[in-house]
Design an enzyme around this catalytic site. Structure first.
Site, mmCIF file in Angstrom:
data_model
loop_
_atom_site.group_PDB
_atom_site.id
_atom_site.type_symbol
_atom_site.label_atom_id
_atom_site.label_comp_id
_atom_site.label_asym_id
_atom_site.label_seq_id
_atom_site.Cartn_x
_atom_site.Cartn_y
_atom_site.Cartn_z
ATOM 1 N N PRO A 210 7.241 54.094 6.615
ATOM 2 C CA PRO A 210 7.836 53.613 5.367
ATOM 3 C C PRO A 210 7.532 54.573 4.228
ATOM 4 O O PRO A 210 6.446 55.170 4.183
ATOM 5 C CB PRO A 210 7.169 52.253 5.142
ATOM 6 N N LYS A 211 8.486 54.766 3.331
ATOM 7 C CA LYS A 211 8.300 55.660 2.183
ATOM 8 C C LYS A 211 7.942 54.846 0.956
ATOM 9 O O LYS A 211 8.750 54.059 0.463
ATOM 10 C CB LYS A 211 9.559 56.484 1.916
#
Length: 285
Positions: free
Chosen positions: A26-27
């Protein structure tokens, strides 16, 4: 390994790479931060600046890392159950008592996604999975505020993150090949909800001490003016102007006048706004 280092980057993509050999993370919406644990701790920005003072709580926690360890990741601030990039900008632009107050009210977390050195061994030439194992090894006994970003090789899990986590401030996902080494280029792929592009700040509008807008050079070669700058971004532009030689008046492709400034400052702009007469700067890199 010499300080500061050039960081690896991610190029924009519209869909994640599927199939065996790909991993996904996930960013988070934070500030890129390289943590150097030598005799003491230094925190480096994406551009190579020393940001230890702004992230002193992360630096203090990182003293528990083994000596000669270097991590790459994001400094994030959580407010009301989600990451708050506005609070990050306020932290990085504050000084003195204001900074001390922000550190007290909004303590930072460090979400690491890479281990570049461990016990003095340079791992940048090792594959992603080996660096990932080293990252988990070094962070497992420590815990928050230092933590490893989640990762999966299941594209369906990654897509679930993409679809269901924006409310927590997750911008999207990053795809990395399991065999990839760490290189200062766009070797990774990022899929974001609100895509942005990097541009070079080449000038400004307004007084040097209070710029209202910034002139940018876009990847396609166009020169355009930004929309009105937020106060934290304006502060960072002022610092860049102060280190540049006196500017000269020039015009954008649309004929608007701006004062030139030295190159080398990268800003992130919302890609959707670049089709119009102005761009929206969301952060300084």
């Amino acid at each position: 390994m010499e300080y500061p280092l050039r960081v690896a980057l991610a190029g924009a993509a519209t869909t994640p790479s599927a199939g065996p050999g790909w991993w996904y993370e996930p960013k988070l919406d934070g500030d890129r931060a390289v943590v150097w644990r030598r005799d003491t701790v230094r925190v480096q920005t994406r551009s190579g600046r020393d940001a230890t003072a702004a992230w002193i709580d992360i630096a203090t926690a990182a003293m528990d890392l083994p000596p000669d360890t270097v991590l790459d990741g994001e400094a994030v601030l959580w407010r009301d159950g989600r990451t708050d990039f506005g609070a990050v900008r306020s932290r990085t632009s504050a000084r003195g008592r204001c900074l001390a107050d922000l550190i007290h009210r909004y303590p930072a977390s460090y979400v690491a996604f890479d281990c570049l050195m461990l016990h003095g061994r340079d791992l940048r030439g090792c594959p992603y999975l080996e660096r990932r194992a080293a990252l988990l090894e070094v962070l497992e006994p420590l815990g928050p505020p230092l933590q490893a970003v989640p990762a999966t090789d299941d594209v369906d899990v990654a897509l679930a993150w993409y679809e269901h986590l924006p409310a927590q401030g997750i911008e999207g996902i990053v795809a990395k090949a399991a065999t990839s080494t760490y290189r200062p280029m766009r070797a990774w792929k990022k899929i974001r909800h609100a895509e942005t592009v990097d541009a070079e700040a080449i000038g400004y509008v307004g007084p040097a001490g209070r710029p209202r807008r910034v002139a940018v050079l876009l990847p396609d070669g166009r020169r355009m003016l930004s929309q009105a700058l937020t106060p934290p971004i304006a502060v960072e532009i002022v610092r860049h102007i102060a280190k540049s030689a006196p500017g000269q008046p020039l015009r954008t492709d649309d004929g608007e006048t701006y004062t030139t400034t030295g190159g080398g400052l990268v800003v992130e702009v919302e890609s959707g706004t670049t089709r119009h007469a102005t761009v929206a700067v969301v952060r300084v890199r």
